[in-house]
Design an enzyme around this catalytic site. Structure first.
Site, short mmCIF file in Angstrom:
data_model
loop_
_atom_site.label_atom_id
_atom_site.label_comp_id
_atom_site.label_asym_id
_atom_site.label_seq_id
_atom_site.Cartn_x
_atom_site.Cartn_y
_atom_site.Cartn_z
N LYS A 1 0.86 -1.19 0.00
CA LYS A 1 0.00 0.00 0.00
C LYS A 1 0.89 1.23 0.00
O LYS A 1 1.52 1.55 1.01
CB LYS A 1 -0.93 0.05 1.21
N GLY B 1 7.14 5.20 8.49
CA GLY B 1 6.24 6.32 8.70
C GLY B 1 6.35 6.84 10.12
O GLY B 1 7.36 6.66 10.80
N SER B 2 5.28 7.44 10.60
CA SER B 2 5.31 8.09 11.91
C SER B 2 5.28 7.06 13.04
O SER B 2 4.79 5.94 12.87
CB SER B 2 4.12 9.04 12.05
N THR B 3 5.76 7.48 14.19
CA THR B 3 5.75 6.61 15.36
C THR B 3 4.32 6.28 15.78
O THR B 3 4.02 5.14 16.18
CB THR B 3 6.51 7.28 16.51
N ARG B 4 3.43 7.24 15.69
CA ARG B 4 2.03 7.00 16.06
C ARG B 4 1.41 5.93 15.17
O ARG B 4 0.76 5.00 15.67
CB ARG B 4 1.23 8.30 15.98
N THR B 5 1.60 6.03 13.87
CA THR B 5 1.04 5.03 12.97
C THR B 5 1.72 3.68 13.17
O THR B 5 1.08 2.63 13.10
CB THR B 5 1.19 5.49 11.50
N GLY B 6 3.03 3.70 13.43
CA GLY B 6 3.74 2.45 13.70
C GLY B 6 3.16 1.72 14.90
O GLY B 6 3.03 0.49 14.89
N GLU C 1 10.24 1.34 10.61
CA GLU C 1 11.20 2.44 10.58
C GLU C 1 10.39 3.70 10.81
O GLU C 1 9.60 4.11 9.95
CB GLU C 1 11.96 2.49 9.26
N CYS D 1 12.98 11.11 7.51
CA CYS D 1 12.93 10.56 8.87
C CYS D 1 14.22 10.81 9.63
O CYS D 1 14.20 11.02 10.85
CB CYS D 1 12.61 9.07 8.82
N GLU E 1 8.84 15.49 16.57
CA GLU E 1 9.24 15.47 15.17
C GLU E 1 8.41 16.48 14.38
O GLU E 1 7.17 16.44 14.42
CB GLU E 1 9.07 14.07 14.56
#
Length: 494
Positions: A183, A235-240, A258, A293, A392
């Site tokens: 995706k 991607g972002s830490t929140r989405t991770g 990552e 990043c 970030e």
């Protein structure tokens, strides 16, 4: 490649499943060019049934084609042909990449497309060079480890380097014999479709590399699908964290993540060439308008040279030329969207309200273009309690803190949450090695800032900056499971 007309670009606004473009959707999303804000395509959004179709198709291809079982060298041969086709297709891929992303055409032509092709070649070479091993056991036993592909890998790629980041996900997975359902970001979805078309032209079996288009709902469905055996995401830490939760709730499948960073650049007064270091520091935060990043977003400089270095960095920022990605003269990328630019500006304003001071930049530029452009910004009088130092930003904003000695430098460089990368600039090799050992970061660059071209060194973070590694042998091996086989061949064993 020079200037091009973005209105002349043929946009493959489709999914890609079973070796062919798949159109049609109940719901679409307008996709805008960052450079001018214009809607240039409608993206079909996959629903749950289409995600299921893409994953099941990949599973069938994994089971029924010979991709996983063929001689590894033959699999590598297909990947090398694919890389050759990618490289030869630069006249199509580079404008397609540049038109809808933040990547200026010169960068897309001379870095993104060649880097993508070379990454595929790099991982192709692991196919017949990494595997199991014979393990020492007692004399009448034979102990083996055997590596096997997972099956279907779910990959979710970010918008900041669409082709390159997709390559980091799919190339090692495919080289290891897996099928992949990718995706891409809904903001930069189209160059990846062309990449998949070239994979089929190179001889990859249909279904081994599928693409589903959509937003976070599609990514969540992909993570939760029972046929997906592993997920890889940048991607972002929140989405991770959300992806980790989805994978845990649907079968405890492994993940490679990552994630975000807040990387320090530590500069000591003994550097030999202040101008060279200033340009290096400036490039580390201004490349892709800071939408990287590993961006070196926190300058930590020894007080004796702080004023001089900051002045030189501001001078390097002033030389950058904002402009649309289709102009050859552009050296400062647009921000991916007006919404993101407003978020960046909001963090700068919040930091000023908290006591920070703007030394240069701090506002949008080229406002009549319709695009989103933000001046490279330097913020002083800051500390870890302030938004711009703690969180970030993902934009061209550099915070500055000063120190007297090495101990204070280390204290300032430490971040409570992030540990993706760090830079150390000094003429003292002993000091450099001490800091490299002490910094809590997945990558430490000494007297440089940025990755090499050879792909051999892995990248990935400590703390909330991620789990696992992209690039290097680590990335290839992360796409394989290990099976233990123990054989007893003693005379009375049978």
């Amino acid at each position: 490649m020079g200037r091009f007309d973005p209105t002349k670009i043929a946009v493959p606004s489709t999914h890609f499943i079973g070796g062919r473009a798949v159109g049609g959707a109940r719901e679409t999303l307008d996709v805008r060019r960052p450079s001018d804000g214009a809607v240039y395509a409608a993206l079909p959004l996959a629903d749950a049934s289409l995600v299921d179709h893409a994953v099941e198709d990949a599973w069938r291809a994994f089971k029924e084609s010979d991709w996983a079982s063929r001689a590894p060298r033959d699999r590598a041969r297909v990947l090398r042909r694919w890389a050759d086709l990618v490289e030869a297709d630069v006249a199509t891929l580079a404008p397609l990449e540049a038109a809808g992303s933040t990547r200026p055409i010169q960068n897309a032509t001379h870095w993104d497309v060649p880097f993508c092709a070379e990454g595929i070649r790099f991982f192709a070479e692991f196919a017949d060079k990494c595997g199991g091993e014979v393990v020492p056991t007692q004399r009448d036993h034979l102990g083996l480890t055997v590596t096997e592909p997972y099956g279907v890998i779910g990959a979710i790629a970010p918008w900041n380097f669409p082709l390159v980041m997709a390559c980091w996900k799919i190339a090692p997975a495919l080289a290891a014999g897996n099928a992949v359902v990718l995706k891409p970001s809904e903001m930069t979805p189209f160059s990846i479709v062309r990449l998949a078309e070239l994979a089929i032209a190179a001889g990859m079996p249909p279904g081994i590399f599928n693409i589903v288009q959509g937003d976070g709902r599609v990514g969540d469905a992909l993570c939760r699908h029972p046929r997906v055996s592993k997920v890889t995401f940048t991607g972002s830490t929140r989405t991770g964290a959300a992806i980790m939760a989805a994978c845990a709730e649907s079968g405890t499948k492994p993940v490679t993540l990552e994630l975000g960073g807040k990387s320090p650049q530590v500069v000591f007064a003994d550097v030999a060439d202040a101008d060279k270091v200033a340009r290096r520091v400036a490039q580390a935060i201004a490349t892709n308008a800071g939408q990287v990043c590993v961006a070196g977003s926190r300058l930590i400089v020894q007080r004796a040279i702080a004023d001089e270095l900051i002045e030189r960095i501001a001078g390097a920022f002033a030389e950058l030329v904002p402009g649309p990605t289709w102009e050859a003269s552009t050296t400062l990328s647009p921000i991916i969207s007006a919404r993101e630019m407003n978020r960046i500006d909001g963090m700068v304003r919040a930091t000023v309200d908290q006591g920070g001071r703007i030394l240069c930049g701090g506002r949008s530029v080229a406002e009549d273009s319709g695009g989103a452009y933000y001046q490279p910004t330097i913020l002083a009088d800051v500390d870890m309690s302030m938004d711009a130092v703690r969180d970030e930003i993902f934009g061209p904003v550099l915070t500055v803190q000063t120190f007297e000695d090495e101990a204070e430098a280390m204290q300032l460089a430490a971040h409570p949450s992030y540990g993706l990368a760090a830079g150390v600039h000094t003429a003292d090799i002993n000091r450099a090695l001490r800091l490299a050992r002490s910094l809590e970061a997945g990558t430490v660059w000494i007297n440089r800032y940025g990755r090499s071209w050879d792909f051999a060194l892995p990248t990935g973070g400590y703390k909330r900056s991620g789990i696992g590694k992209d690039l290097g042998r680590c990335a290839y091996e992360a796409n394989l499971r290990t099976k233990t086989v123990l054989i007893d061949f003693a005379a009375d064993a049978a």
